[in-house]
Write an enzyme that holds these catalytic residues in place. Structure first.
Site, PDB file in Angstrom:
ATOM      1  N   HIS A   1      -9.623  -5.981   8.871  1.00 58.34           N
ATOM      2  CA  HIS A   1     -10.050  -5.748   7.334  1.00 58.34           C
ATOM      3  C   HIS A   1     -11.443  -4.820   7.537  1.00 58.34           C
ATOM      4  O   HIS A   1     -11.959  -4.229   6.628  1.00 58.34           O
ATOM      5  CB  HIS A   1     -10.469  -7.011   6.789  1.00 58.34           C
ATOM      6  CG  HIS A   1      -9.497  -7.796   6.269  1.00 58.34           C
ATOM      7  ND1 HIS A   1      -8.718  -8.701   7.349  1.00 58.34           N
ATOM      8  CD2 HIS A   1      -8.933  -7.740   5.090  1.00 58.34           C
ATOM      9  CE1 HIS A   1      -7.955  -9.400   6.670  1.00 58.34           C
ATOM     10  NE2 HIS A   1      -7.791  -8.966   5.361  1.00 58.34           N
TER      11      HIS A   1
ATOM     12  N   GLU B   1       0.712  -1.134   0.205  1.00 58.52           N
ATOM     13  CA  GLU B   1      -0.101   0.079   0.049  1.00 58.52           C
ATOM     14  C   GLU B   1       0.895   1.363  -0.054  1.00 58.52           C
ATOM     15  O   GLU B   1       0.437   2.493  -0.558  1.00 58.52           O
ATOM     16  CB  GLU B   1      -1.031   0.142   1.040  1.00 58.52           C
ATOM     17  CG  GLU B   1      -1.827  -1.199   1.192  1.00 58.52           C
ATOM     18  CD  GLU B   1      -1.551  -2.501   1.583  1.00 58.52           C
ATOM     19  OE1 GLU B   1      -0.283  -2.697   1.791  1.00 58.52           O
ATOM     20  OE2 GLU B   1      -2.278  -3.526   1.589  1.00 58.52           O
TER      21      GLU B   1
END
Length: 328
Positions: free
Chosen positions: A126, A57
């Site tokens: 998540h 990321e």
């Protein structure tokens, strides 16, 4: 009357990407699995503009900042909101500040997509509503739609914006269908404009994401109690449409803000602070927040159901504020 299509939020997002990439050759998309999950985009625009990336990321966000600084308009997909923690330096210290540091000489148009929201049982790593983190960063804009039409319209506006925009997508809404205008230009939803979904006179229910539907359900229940609730969908968290909220509170005199994110320093606190500063004299009762508890998102379905604000909680809070108005 404009023709309407029935699309899910996921379909609306893909349609918005296709239309904007066709409209502007500078728009490209890369991120975790984007070429795999959106094969139509890959086929239409090729691997130079639609590209899968490693699960990295920080590199994805850093590349997007560099692409934006070079004159492109990147859209990146980081999948789950907690993964944004890995991209903080590029988004906060670069994307959010570089336009200011350049004295306005450069624009940094990039869009970050991230899924969030309980309901899929994917657990705390998540699922975490982090929108308030990024709302605190100068230079960043935040969008959080509650339906497919707004998802499409906000994404199109975000791609055209010359500033970095984070767009949070509520996972449970991904496969919920809704009406979307067929005309691409009629779908545009400008950032910074809330939507009044239901008009009422006794209490203002303000929300975003999937808890908008919670407020609409609570408003239906309150109607049988003799309470008329107005429901406002913020849609854009930064910039925030204070005027629509304040106008509603001036009329109803009561405010309940509902969101899934935790209570501490959240969007609800900001809404209430603005009302207290600019419309306190119109309040007939204390403003209230209904949020998730200050704990990590549980994975078990039964605990998720208890974690997210419910229509029953919104109804009971509104009834307490409207004591003397409701017909009980």
């Amino acid at each position: 009357m404009s023709q309407l299509l029935t699309l899910t939020q996921n379909e609306a997002i893909t349609q918005a990407l296709h239309e904007e990439m066709a409209r502007d050759s500078r728009v490209l998309m890369f991120g975790e699995g984007v070429a795999t999950t959106r094969p139509d985009l890959l086929q239409a625009f090729g691997p130079e503009r639609v590209r899968n990336t490693p699960l990295a990321e920080a590199i994805i966000a850093g590349t997007a900042v560099g692409a934006a600084a070079s004159g492109l308009r990147p859209v990146i997909d980081l999948l789950y909101a907690p993964f944004l923690a890995y991209s903080m330096d590029a988004l906060v210290n670069s994307a959010g500040k570089l336009r200011y540091l350049s004295g306005g000489q450069f624009s940094f148009p990039l869009v970050v997509l991230a899924q969030t929201g309980a309901g899929w049982g994917v657990g705390a790593q998540h699922t975490h509503n982090l929108e308030a983190w990024f709302a605190h960063v100068p230079g960043l804009k935040i969008a959080f739609p509650s339906n497919p039409a707004d998802a499409k319209g906000l994404l199109k506006a975000a791609i055209r914006d010359d500033n970095p925009v984070l767009m949070f997508l509520d996972m449970p809404l991904g496969y919920v269908p809704g009406a979307v205008p067929a005309d691409p230009e009629q779908t545009l939803v400008l950032l910074g404009r809330a939507s009044t979904l239901r008009v009422g006179r006794d209490v203002s229910l303000v929300s975003y994401g999937k808890t908008v539907a919670t407020c609409l359900e609570a408003a239906k229940q309150l109607e049988s109690d003799g309470v008329s609730a107005e429901v406002i969908d913020l849609r854009s968290l930064k910039p925030m449409d204070s005027r629509t909220v304040l106008n509603s509170v001036r009329k109803t005199g009561r405010l309940v803000v509902v969101h899934e994110a935790g209570p501490m320093c959240g969007i609800g606190a900001e809404v209430i602070a603005r009302v207290a500063e600019e419309g306190f004299e119109h309040l007939r009762a204390p403003a209230r927040r209904i949020t998730s508890p200050d704990v990590p998102t549980p994975a078990a379905h039964s605990l998720e159901a208890a974690f997210v604000p419910s229509a029953a909680a919104v109804r009971s809070t509104a009834l307490r504020l409207c004591e003397g108005v409701a017909v009980l």
